[in-house]
Scaffold this motif. Structure first.
Motif, short mmCIF file in Angstrom:
data_model
loop_
_atom_site.label_atom_id
_atom_site.label_comp_id
_atom_site.label_asym_id
_atom_site.label_seq_id
_atom_site.Cartn_x
_atom_site.Cartn_y
_atom_site.Cartn_z
N ASP A 205 0.85 -1.19 0.00
CA ASP A 205 0.00 0.00 0.00
C ASP A 205 0.89 1.25 0.00
OD1 ASP A 205 -1.73 2.12 0.56
OD2 ASP A 205 -2.93 0.95 1.97
N PRO A 206 0.75 2.14 -1.00
CA PRO A 206 1.57 3.36 -1.04
C PRO A 206 1.46 4.20 0.23
CG PRO A 206 0.38 3.06 -3.10
CD PRO A 206 -0.16 2.05 -2.15
N LYS A 207 0.36 4.06 0.93
CA LYS A 207 0.15 4.79 2.19
C LYS A 207 1.24 4.47 3.21
CE LYS A 207 -3.40 4.93 5.86
NZ LYS A 207 -4.76 4.43 6.22
N GLN B 227 4.51 3.64 2.48
CA GLN B 227 5.85 3.70 1.92
C GLN B 227 6.84 4.19 2.99
OE1 GLN B 227 6.29 6.02 -1.65
NE2 GLN B 227 8.30 5.18 -2.11
N GLY B 228 7.89 3.42 3.18
CA GLY B 228 8.88 3.76 4.19
C GLY B 228 8.43 3.49 5.62
N ARG B 229 7.30 2.79 5.78
CA ARG B 229 6.76 2.54 7.12
C ARG B 229 6.61 1.05 7.43
NH1 ARG B 229 4.65 7.28 9.10
NH2 ARG B 229 5.45 6.40 11.06
N THR B 230 7.18 0.18 6.60
CA THR B 230 7.07 -1.26 6.84
C THR B 230 8.46 -1.86 7.09
OG1 THR B 230 7.34 -2.02 4.54
CG2 THR B 230 5.12 -1.33 5.23
N SER B 231 8.46 -3.05 7.67
CA SER B 231 9.70 -3.79 7.87
C SER B 231 9.43 -5.27 7.62
CB SER B 231 10.24 -3.59 9.29
OG SER B 231 11.47 -4.26 9.47
N LEU B 232 10.38 -5.92 6.96
CA LEU B 232 10.31 -7.36 6.69
C LEU B 232 11.54 -8.03 7.27
CD1 LEU B 232 9.21 -7.36 2.92
CD2 LEU B 232 7.75 -7.52 4.94
N ARG C 137 9.05 -7.45 -5.07
CA ARG C 137 9.71 -6.23 -5.58
C ARG C 137 8.88 -5.00 -5.26
NH1 ARG C 137 11.99 -10.01 -9.02
NH2 ARG C 137 14.23 -9.64 -9.22
N GLU C 138 7.59 -5.14 -5.36
CA GLU C 138 6.72 -4.02 -5.02
C GLU C 138 6.76 -3.75 -3.52
OE1 GLU C 138 2.14 -2.55 -6.04
OE2 GLU C 138 2.86 -4.52 -6.72
N ALA C 139 6.73 -4.81 -2.72
CA ALA C 139 6.79 -4.65 -1.26
C ALA C 139 8.11 -4.02 -0.82
CB ALA C 139 6.59 -5.99 -0.57
N ASN C 140 9.19 -4.34 -1.52
CA ASN C 140 10.50 -3.80 -1.18
C ASN C 140 10.53 -2.27 -1.21
OD1 ASN C 140 13.50 -4.23 -0.78
ND2 ASN C 140 13.55 -3.19 -2.76
N GLN C 141 9.69 -1.68 -2.06
CA GLN C 141 9.65 -0.23 -2.18
C GLN C 141 9.11 0.45 -0.92
OE1 GLN C 141 7.66 0.89 -5.84
NE2 GLN C 141 8.54 -0.85 -6.92
N ASN C 142 8.36 -0.29 -0.09
CA ASN C 142 7.79 0.27 1.14
C ASN C 142 8.66 0.03 2.36
OD1 ASN C 142 5.56 1.22 -0.18
ND2 ASN C 142 4.07 -0.10 0.85
N VAL C 143 9.70 -0.81 2.22
CA VAL C 143 10.47 -1.26 3.38
C VAL C 143 11.41 -0.16 3.88
CG1 VAL C 143 12.24 -2.88 4.17
CG2 VAL C 143 10.33 -3.69 2.78
N ALA C 144 11.25 0.19 5.16
CA ALA C 144 12.19 1.11 5.80
C ALA C 144 13.49 0.41 6.13
CB ALA C 144 11.57 1.69 7.07
N ALA C 145 13.39 -0.84 6.56
CA ALA C 145 14.57 -1.64 6.89
C ALA C 145 14.16 -3.10 7.01
CB ALA C 145 15.20 -1.17 8.20
N TYR C 146 15.08 -3.99 6.68
CA TYR C 146 14.90 -5.41 6.93
C TYR C 146 15.49 -5.71 8.31
CZ TYR C 146 13.59 -6.22 2.08
OH TYR C 146 12.93 -6.19 0.87
N TRP C 147 14.69 -6.38 9.16
CA TRP C 147 15.19 -6.68 10.50
C TRP C 147 15.88 -8.04 10.53
CZ3 TRP C 147 13.00 -10.99 12.79
CH2 TRP C 147 11.70 -11.36 12.39
N SER C 148 16.97 -8.11 11.32
CA SER C 148 17.74 -9.35 11.40
C SER C 148 17.44 -10.16 12.65
CB SER C 148 19.24 -9.05 11.32
OG SER C 148 19.62 -8.18 12.37
N ASP C 149 16.88 -9.53 13.67
CA ASP C 149 16.45 -10.25 14.86
C ASP C 149 15.29 -9.49 15.49
OD1 ASP C 149 17.40 -8.50 17.21
OD2 ASP C 149 19.27 -8.78 16.11
N PRO C 150 14.50 -10.14 16.34
CA PRO C 150 13.29 -9.51 16.87
C PRO C 150 13.55 -8.20 17.63
CG PRO C 150 13.19 -11.86 17.22
CD PRO C 150 14.57 -11.56 16.73
N SER C 151 14.69 -8.10 18.32
CA SER C 151 14.97 -6.87 19.05
C SER C 151 15.14 -5.70 18.08
CB SER C 151 16.22 -7.02 19.92
OG SER C 151 17.37 -7.26 19.14
N GLU C 152 15.70 -5.97 16.91
CA GLU C 152 15.85 -4.91 15.90
C GLU C 152 14.48 -4.48 15.39
OE1 GLU C 152 18.15 -4.02 11.67
OE2 GLU C 152 18.41 -5.95 12.68
N MET C 153 13.59 -5.44 15.19
CA MET C 153 12.25 -5.09 14.74
C MET C 153 11.52 -4.24 15.77
SD MET C 153 8.84 -7.29 14.25
CE MET C 153 8.35 -6.68 15.85
#
Length: 349
Positions: A154-156, A158-163, A199-215
């Protein structure tokens, strides 16, 4: 010390490439950061007066590569889809079932594969299970926005998700989002559809988390409103009093996984202590310790019997009516293809 602090300390030490907890030199456990929960190995500590030595990792593939490159430990804790790689690489040997106490209580569904148990023996001791679903800030994200996995494109937001920086978890998400609920039978068309969605979801990702504490840091500090999360990330946020929701029943569904112990060949430590260690984890009392600290379920029916319905609801481990993609072993070649494609997507290709 809270679980959150344990995870942060473990992650910090991991970056230095050092064992996160040096204790009993006769047993080296190679494990996920955050699993050094005293209640899990309480029987071991009671017998030997000390905890085992731990070395931590944050990703299944990272752990495998380190072991394949010659790192020596006595036991490792991969998730189920990795076991065939360990077997094919000759890194593990079967468990001696006569020395296990409590393994007969493991729910049969967690051993329903010849990869885990065959005529050569028991190769895998499933221990913990959990789910991957939508964690979201309930004060900022309307419930209707997380009723679908399409919130991640969702463009709403953008820059507010993490995977998660985990190919298995992001592909589980992408397959679900594009209508595939079984990754053991993926066609080229299904793979291509999932890759395009990622690829579309990647455009919204602020950061990929590597462990739960980072998320949890990404969510509590503000930029991330929606994340694809394991149970433990949600547990940490609940401990912090953060307004977190855990949506497992998006219309496309959510994912489940389970992990366990493998007996590494030529381990440097004591075989007796190894079996005492895993037997401590197989105790029924390990069930409450596991869900309280990390929010995961136990594979043992005896351990799960010690949990209340309230425990299961809070951790997000109850049955759901939405589809579930189970992260069981899939074709190793397909998994390698997913790994390679994920790296390209993160790099912007």
């Amino acid at each position: 010390m809270t679980t959150r602090h344990l995870l942060l300390a473990s992650a910090a030490l991991l970056t230095l490439g050092l064992p996160a907890r040096a204790a009993d030199p006769d047993l080296l456990v190679f494990d996920w950061a955050g699993f050094e929960v005293p209640g899990l190995f309480a029987a071991y500590t009671e017998k030997y007066g000390d905890s085992p030595t731990y070395s931590f990792y944050g990703d299944d593939d990272e752990a495998f590569q380190k072991l394949a490159s010659g790192f020596k430990a006595d036991v490792a804790h991969p998730c189920s889809q990795m076991v065939s790689k360990y077997r094919d690489a000759g890194l593990i040997e079967p468990w001696d079932e006569s020395r296990l106490v409590g393994a007969d209580k493991i729910q049969p569904r967690f051993l329903n594969s010849p990869i885990f148990k065959d005529d050569q023996g028991l190769w895998y001791l499933p221990f913990d299970w959990g789910v991957t679903a939508i964690a979201y800030n309930t004060e900022e994200v309307p419930a209707e926005d997380v009723a679908s996995l399409q919130v991640f494109i969702d463009p709403k937001y953008q820059g507010r998700t993490s995977l998660p920086d985990s190919a298995d978890d992001v592909w589980a998400l992408a397959y679900l989002a594009t209508g595939t609920t079984d990754w053991t039978q993926v066609t080229d068309a299904q793979f291509d559809a999932a890759a395009a969605w990622l690829r579309e979801a990647n455009q919204n990702v602020a950061a990929y988390w590597s462990d739960p504490s980072e998320m949890t840091q990404l969510m509590t500090s503000g930029p991330v409103l929606v994340a694809w999360s394991w149970n433990d990330g949600v547990t940490l946020l609940q401990e912090e009093g953060f307004p977190v929701g855990f949506q497992r029943e998006a219309k496309e569904g959510s994912s489940s996984f389970f992990c366990g112990f493998v007996n590494l060949k030529d381990g440097p430590g004591s075989e007796d202590k190894l079996y005492d260690f895993v037997n401590s984890y197989l105790r029924p009392e390990a069930g409450p310790a596991l869900i309280d600290a990390i929010g995961y379920g136990h594979t043992s029916t005896a351990a799960m019997a010690m949990l209340s319905q309230d425990d299961l609801v809070k951790a997000g481990l109850t049955e759901i009516s939405a589809p579930v993609l189970s992260q069981t072993p899939n074709d190793p070649a397909q998994r390698e293809r997913q790994l390679a494609e994920f790296e390209k997507i993160k790099a912007g290709f």
